[in-house]
Design a protein around this motif. Structure first.
Motif, PDB file in Angstrom:
ATOM      1  N   SER A   1       0.796  -1.223   0.000  1.00  0.00           N
ATOM      2  CA  SER A   1       0.000   0.000   0.000  1.00  0.00           C
ATOM      3  C   SER A   1       0.831   1.277   0.000  1.00  0.00           C
ATOM      4  N   HIS A   2       2.117   1.162   0.245  1.00  0.00           N
ATOM      5  CA  HIS A   2       2.910   2.372   0.445  1.00  0.00           C
ATOM      6  C   HIS A   2       4.242   2.355  -0.308  1.00  0.00           C
ATOM      7  N   HIS A   3       4.643   3.543  -0.729  1.00  0.00           N
ATOM      8  CA  HIS A   3       6.023   3.795  -1.103  1.00  0.00           C
ATOM      9  C   HIS A   3       6.706   4.404   0.127  1.00  0.00           C
ATOM     10  N   VAL A   4       7.972   4.096   0.314  1.00  0.00           N
ATOM     11  CA  VAL A   4       8.684   4.642   1.467  1.00  0.00           C
ATOM     12  C   VAL A   4       9.896   5.432   0.985  1.00  0.00           C
TER      13      VAL A   4
ATOM     14  N   LYS B   1      -1.637   4.819  -4.101  1.00  0.00           N
ATOM     15  CA  LYS B   1      -0.833   4.355  -2.976  1.00  0.00           C
ATOM     16  C   LYS B   1      -0.390   5.562  -2.150  1.00  0.00           C
ATOM     17  N   SER B   2      -0.065   5.327  -0.900  1.00  0.00           N
ATOM     18  CA  SER B   2       0.362   6.409  -0.035  1.00  0.00           C
ATOM     19  C   SER B   2       1.867   6.383   0.145  1.00  0.00           C
TER      20      SER B   2
ATOM     21  N   LEU C   1       5.177   7.192   2.772  1.00  0.00           N
ATOM     22  CA  LEU C   1       5.787   7.479   4.067  1.00  0.00           C
ATOM     23  C   LEU C   1       7.195   7.989   3.802  1.00  0.00           C
TER      24      LEU C   1
END
Lengths: 357, 357
Positions: A183-186, A262-263, A265
């Motif tokens: 769900s996320h790119h970091v 996608k979200s 962080l």
């Protein structure tokens, strides 16, 4: 498992042009692309046969066919499987997971798409009878012709990587309990400051109009299997050529729906420089330099931006030991046997003499 | 854009059975599945024609065909496009992104797979000439038959969601600079403690053997477009029925390659309970209850696990105001115009009277 075919093996053979099935002997078989499993064998073969009756009709064909090891063989000609009863006993190779799920072996998929369709359908019936729940089907990109077939059988897309597409099928009634896709790119931003109070800054080659001319911290995404502290050091090195070591996570930003729904962080990391000479990455970076901290902060684009100013303020507070970031500690958990990194702000590293404000 | 076809429009028509192209007039055209773009039109039509010569050969066909608005029309019969020169002038509908990229319109894909193959190839040539870089092709799951065609043209898988597969094509020489797929799952654990020093704990229905019998914190994954503080409150509510409000992120764990090679960020959140009556989620949770903190910590599975013990230790320190977690602040950035959440440990909330140790 190794398979051998004997010339004398009995086979059932059909050709659509004959419009019927004829029982016959295989006189010669040459194999290629052969593989075996506990459930059956998929073979690409050239073969010649003689009908069992006295009337000799020889012919040579080249086709994919599917056989079960312990049964009279059924040869599939032109992708049509000739014995439904036997096909039903053929199940795709798979392993079981701990949630009553099935993981289909992506290296043992039938080479013939029509055979795949039949065997996939038969396999789903088999797993349904066995009370299985989630079915995982990983299709390598080289087998993309199987994607529409799996979709037609009711499989759903789950996620994809460059080399494969993962599809899933949920057998029980009710909504799927399979885990979601990532769900996320970091991302990380590296605050690298030297003894002369100079910050390592870059100008990016490709950036939104709002940031043209801005000297900013080196930033980048961490890889899907990379520690935050490793990714931060790597990105700084790649963009500027500067070696550094991780000190602390100062803060992080969570932004929703940034790319492909996608979200994102974004961890602001303080790093200690270990070298001084800058070497710019030509592909992504326009320029890099050491910039006096005061000058860096005075840039209008930093000063007037709530978020960036707050971040820099915290970095400065950390330098003055008026703020405490998060140090990374390696911890082991018995539950999954994994060693992982726990980030928290207890001051037990030499450097982290933090004082809560 | 709306398109109209006039009965008198001149067309070029070919049928493979005639083995040549013949110029003729369209006498009657009935349309369905019609759409238009600035570049051309894709139509499913029934049509009847009369050859231009005196010798009248009437026939009726039903096919997909591709036409360019401003040219003599080329009718594609049985998926074969008959005029390469005109086809080259037909390009898939697309928009441009700010990185010299192309985003193909997924709602305007040709209905005929063979037409798609031809137009996709022509479009790539067109974009190559225009100096475009990354091409984004989103194929809805209902169009899965186009996946192998795009792969054959050199497209790579980028990511997939239940409803679509995203493919990309990088035109320039050298490695692709397109952003990667999402890399992380983000989970939360809720430390909910009431005024009687009781912790809200659950037993899961499905858990690895190591955690059977363990009373643990409610945990779960946040959604791809959900705040950490919202996700923590939601998961606690779903699993136990307890309403709560977010206080702080106490710490976070980063574990690599947990599922599908993706990594896992797990945020331990302190929450303040707003209700007391437990209502268990039957689907995932076996039991839930309020458990005295001392009893919770004394569980062998917590006490003997480095990671969990450390986490609980921090939660207890936070209760005693000997530890400072991260509070969430809403911030706006000019760079992307986004409001996002910045997590840091400055004590400016009433509750967060933290003292660095």
């Amino acid at each position: 498992m190794e398979c051998k075919l004997l010339d004398s093996t009995r086979v059932c053979l059909g050709r659509s042009c004959l419009n019927r099935f004829s029982r016959c002997r295989v006189d010669a078989v040459t194999f290629s692309n052969q593989f075996c499993s506990s459930r059956g064998m998929l073979i690409k073969a050239s073969y010649s046969t003689t009908r069992k009756s006295k009337q000799s009709i020889d012919w040579v064909g080249q086709d994919n066919f599917t056989v079960a090891n312990d049964s009279p063989w059924i040869i599939e000609t032109n992708g049509i499987i000739l014995s439904p009863s036997l096909v039903e006993s053929t199940v795709l190779d798979y392993s079981e997971d701990k949630y009553d799920g099935v993981v289909i072996d992506p290296d043992r998929l039938p080479s013939n798409p029509k055979a795949f369709a039949s065997i996939l359908r038969a396999s789903l019936s088999h797993w349904r009878l066995k009370g299985k729940k989630g079915i995982w089907l990983k299709l390598p990109v080289e087998r993309s012709e199987l994607v529409p077939i799996a979709v037609k059988e009711g499989f759903e897309y789950h996620h994809a990587e460059r080399q494969y597409l993962m599809l899933t099928y949920w057998i029980p009634q009710g909504p799927s309990l399979l885990p979601d896709n990532a769900s996320h790119h970091v991302g990380i931003g590296g605050f690298v400051i030297n003894d002369q109070d100079e910050v390592l800054v870059v100008q990016e080659k490709y950036c939104p109009p709002a940031c043209v001319g801005l000297w900013k911290l080196p930033t980048g995404y961490i890889l899907e299997s990379e520690e935050i502290y490793t990714g931060a050091v790597r990105e700084v090195k790649e963009e500027t050529g500067i070696d550094s070591e991780f000190v602390e996570v100062i803060a992080f930003r969570h932004a929703l729906s940034v790319a492909f729904e996608k979200s994102d962080l974004f961890f602001i990391c303080m790093l200690r420089p270990l070298s001084t000479k800058i070497k710019v990455d030509d592909q992504e970076i326009q320029a890099a330099k050491w910039m006096p901290l005061a000058e860096f902060v005075e840039q209008p684009l930093i000063k007037e931006d709530n978020m960036f100013y707050k971040i820099i303020e915290m970095c400065i507070a950390r330098l003055g030991k008026r703020y405490c970031g998060l140090v990374s500690h390696r911890v082991v958990s018995k539950f999954d046997g994994k060693t992982s990194s726990l980030y928290y702000n207890v001051a037990d590293s030499q450097d982290s003499i933090c004082q809560g404000s």
